[in-house]
Design a protein around this motif. Structure first.
Motif, PDB file in Angstrom:
ATOM      1  N   GLU A  49      60.992  86.681 106.031  1.00 32.52           N
ATOM      2  CA  GLU A  49      61.644  87.870 106.578  1.00 32.52           C
ATOM      3  C   GLU A  49      63.020  87.590 107.177  1.00 32.52           C
ATOM      4  O   GLU A  49      63.821  88.506 107.336  1.00 32.52           O
ATOM      5  CB  GLU A  49      60.741  88.517 107.635  1.00 32.52           C
ATOM      6  N   GLN A  50      63.318  86.337 107.538  1.00 33.27           N
ATOM      7  CA  GLN A  50      64.630  86.028 108.126  1.00 33.27           C
ATOM      8  C   GLN A  50      65.752  86.171 107.100  1.00 33.27           C
ATOM      9  O   GLN A  50      66.917  86.220 107.459  1.00 33.27           O
ATOM     10  CB  GLN A  50      64.652  84.639 108.772  1.00 33.27           C
ATOM     11  N   ILE A  51      65.397  86.272 105.823  1.00 31.44           N
ATOM     12  CA  ILE A  51      66.398  86.477 104.768  1.00 31.44           C
ATOM     13  C   ILE A  51      66.599  87.993 104.621  1.00 31.44           C
ATOM     14  O   ILE A  51      65.850  88.664 103.929  1.00 31.44           O
ATOM     15  CB  ILE A  51      65.947  85.866 103.422  1.00 31.44           C
ATOM     16  N   TRP A  56      72.647  91.801 104.152  1.00 31.88           N
ATOM     17  CA  TRP A  56      73.776  90.945 103.755  1.00 31.88           C
ATOM     18  C   TRP A  56      74.597  91.611 102.656  1.00 31.88           C
ATOM     19  O   TRP A  56      75.820  91.657 102.722  1.00 31.88           O
ATOM     20  CB  TRP A  56      73.219  89.593 103.315  1.00 31.88           C
ATOM     21  N   LEU A  57      73.910  92.156 101.657  1.00 28.72           N
ATOM     22  CA  LEU A  57      74.614  92.843 100.569  1.00 28.72           C
ATOM     23  C   LEU A  57      75.338  94.086 101.055  1.00 28.72           C
ATOM     24  O   LEU A  57      76.448  94.384 100.611  1.00 28.72           O
ATOM     25  CB  LEU A  57      73.635  93.235  99.460  1.00 28.72           C
ATOM     26  N   SER A  58      74.727  94.817 101.974  1.00 27.69           N
ATOM     27  CA  SER A  58      75.336  96.069 102.441  1.00 27.69           C
ATOM     28  C   SER A  58      76.628  95.826 103.216  1.00 27.69           C
ATOM     29  O   SER A  58      77.443  96.737 103.357  1.00 27.69           O
ATOM     30  CB  SER A  58      74.345  96.876 103.269  1.00 27.69           C
ATOM     31  N   ALA A  59      76.833  94.603 103.722  1.00 26.03           N
ATOM     32  CA  ALA A  59      78.066  94.277 104.447  1.00 26.03           C
ATOM     33  C   ALA A  59      79.214  93.906 103.503  1.00 26.03           C
ATOM     34  O   ALA A  59      80.350  93.730 103.940  1.00 26.03           O
ATOM     35  CB  ALA A  59      77.804  93.134 105.423  1.00 26.03           C
ATOM     36  N   MET A  60      78.924  93.803 102.223  1.00 28.72           N
ATOM     37  CA  MET A  60      79.951  93.401 101.242  1.00 28.72           C
ATOM     38  C   MET A  60      80.701  94.616 100.716  1.00 28.72           C
ATOM     39  O   MET A  60      80.143  95.702 100.610  1.00 28.72           O
ATOM     40  CB  MET A  60      79.297  92.685 100.054  1.00 28.72           C
ATOM     41  N   ASP A  61      81.985  94.385 100.337  1.00 26.41           N
ATOM     42  CA  ASP A  61      82.722  95.450  99.663  1.00 26.41           C
ATOM     43  C   ASP A  61      82.428  95.376  98.157  1.00 26.41           C
ATOM     44  O   ASP A  61      81.743  94.465  97.685  1.00 26.41           O
ATOM     45  CB  ASP A  61      84.215  95.393  99.973  1.00 26.41           C
ATOM     46  N   LEU A  62      82.935  96.337  97.425  1.00 28.21           N
ATOM     47  CA  LEU A  62      82.626  96.446  95.998  1.00 28.21           C
ATOM     48  C   LEU A  62      83.035  95.203  95.210  1.00 28.21           C
ATOM     49  O   LEU A  62      82.273  94.717  94.366  1.00 28.21           O
ATOM     50  CB  LEU A  62      83.300  97.691  95.410  1.00 28.21           C
ATOM     51  N   ASP A  63      84.214  94.641  95.502  1.00 29.13           N
ATOM     52  CA  ASP A  63      84.660  93.438  94.784  1.00 29.13           C
ATOM     53  C   ASP A  63      83.728  92.260  95.033  1.00 29.13           C
ATOM     54  O   ASP A  63      83.429  91.485  94.114  1.00 29.13           O
ATOM     55  CB  ASP A  63      86.085  93.056  95.195  1.00 29.13           C
ATOM     56  N   ILE A  73      74.338  83.259  97.043  1.00 28.24           N
ATOM     57  CA  ILE A  73      72.978  83.537  97.525  1.00 28.24           C
ATOM     58  C   ILE A  73      72.331  82.270  98.060  1.00 28.24           C
ATOM     59  O   ILE A  73      71.699  82.283  99.114  1.00 28.24           O
ATOM     60  CB  ILE A  73      72.137  84.170  96.401  1.00 28.24           C
ATOM     61  N   ILE A  74      72.508  81.180  97.346  1.00 28.44           N
ATOM     62  CA  ILE A  74      71.952  79.896  97.804  1.00 28.44           C
ATOM     63  C   ILE A  74      72.538  79.534  99.169  1.00 28.44           C
ATOM     64  O   ILE A  74      71.807  79.138 100.081  1.00 28.44           O
ATOM     65  CB  ILE A  74      72.229  78.798  96.752  1.00 28.44           C
ATOM     66  N   ASN A  75      73.850  79.693  99.323  1.00 35.15           N
ATOM     67  CA  ASN A  75      74.487  79.393 100.607  1.00 35.15           C
ATOM     68  C   ASN A  75      73.966  80.310 101.711  1.00 35.15           C
ATOM     69  O   ASN A  75      73.743  79.863 102.844  1.00 35.15           O
ATOM     70  CB  ASN A  75      76.002  79.522 100.486  1.00 35.15           C
ATOM     71  N   TYR A  76      73.771  81.598 101.404  1.00 36.00           N
ATOM     72  CA  TYR A  76      73.240  82.540 102.394  1.00 36.00           C
ATOM     73  C   TYR A  76      71.827  82.129 102.830  1.00 36.00           C
ATOM     74  O   TYR A  76      71.517  82.128 104.023  1.00 36.00           O
ATOM     75  CB  TYR A  76      73.228  83.961 101.833  1.00 36.00           C
ATOM     76  N   ILE A  77      70.990  81.757 101.887  1.00 34.70           N
ATOM     77  CA  ILE A  77      69.619  81.339 102.217  1.00 34.70           C
ATOM     78  C   ILE A  77      69.653  80.095 103.110  1.00 34.70           C
ATOM     79  O   ILE A  77      68.925  80.017 104.100  1.00 34.70           O
ATOM     80  CB  ILE A  77      68.798  81.089 100.934  1.00 34.70           C
ATOM     81  N   HIS A  78      70.519  79.139 102.782  1.00 31.81           N
ATOM     82  CA  HIS A  78      70.638  77.921 103.608  1.00 31.81           C
ATOM     83  C   HIS A  78      71.093  78.276 105.025  1.00 31.81           C
ATOM     84  O   HIS A  78      70.589  77.709 105.997  1.00 31.81           O
ATOM     85  CB  HIS A  78      71.611  76.920 102.974  1.00 31.81           C
TER      86      HIS A  78
END
Length: 84
Positions: A49-51, A56-63, A73-78
């Motif tokens: 659940e900590q992921i 995380w995706l909702s904070a990104m812009d379209l680009d 994604i791997i870096n985000y999980i780490h």
């Protein structure tokens, strides 16, 4: 990660792809938004659940979303796992 991608888009498509950390979800894997959500649920189920993949995706812009790749994604999980 490849197993999750296979479960989402199907083995017949994955067999023809060279999936690397630089593989883009939209350009290389040709995943649509519903498939990315399904992939994110698999990540959350597997890593816990900590992921907060959706947050995380909702904070990104379209680009950023268009250029999303496996390495990001791997870096985000780490990051999430090291901040426990």
């Amino acid at each position: 990660m490849k197993q999750f991608i296979t479960e989402v888009i199907g083995e017949e498509f994955v067999e023809e792809m060279d999936i690397t950390p630089q593989s883009s979800f939209t350009k290389d894997l040709e995943m649509d938004s519903i498939e990315i959500v399904s992939f994110s649920e698999k990540i959350k189920t597997h890593f816990g659940e900590q992921i907060d993949f959706t947050g995380w995706l909702s904070a990104m812009d379209l680009d950023q979303l268009i250029n999303l790749n496996l390495e990001m994604i791997i870096n985000y999980i780490h990051e999430c796992q090291s901040s426990r």
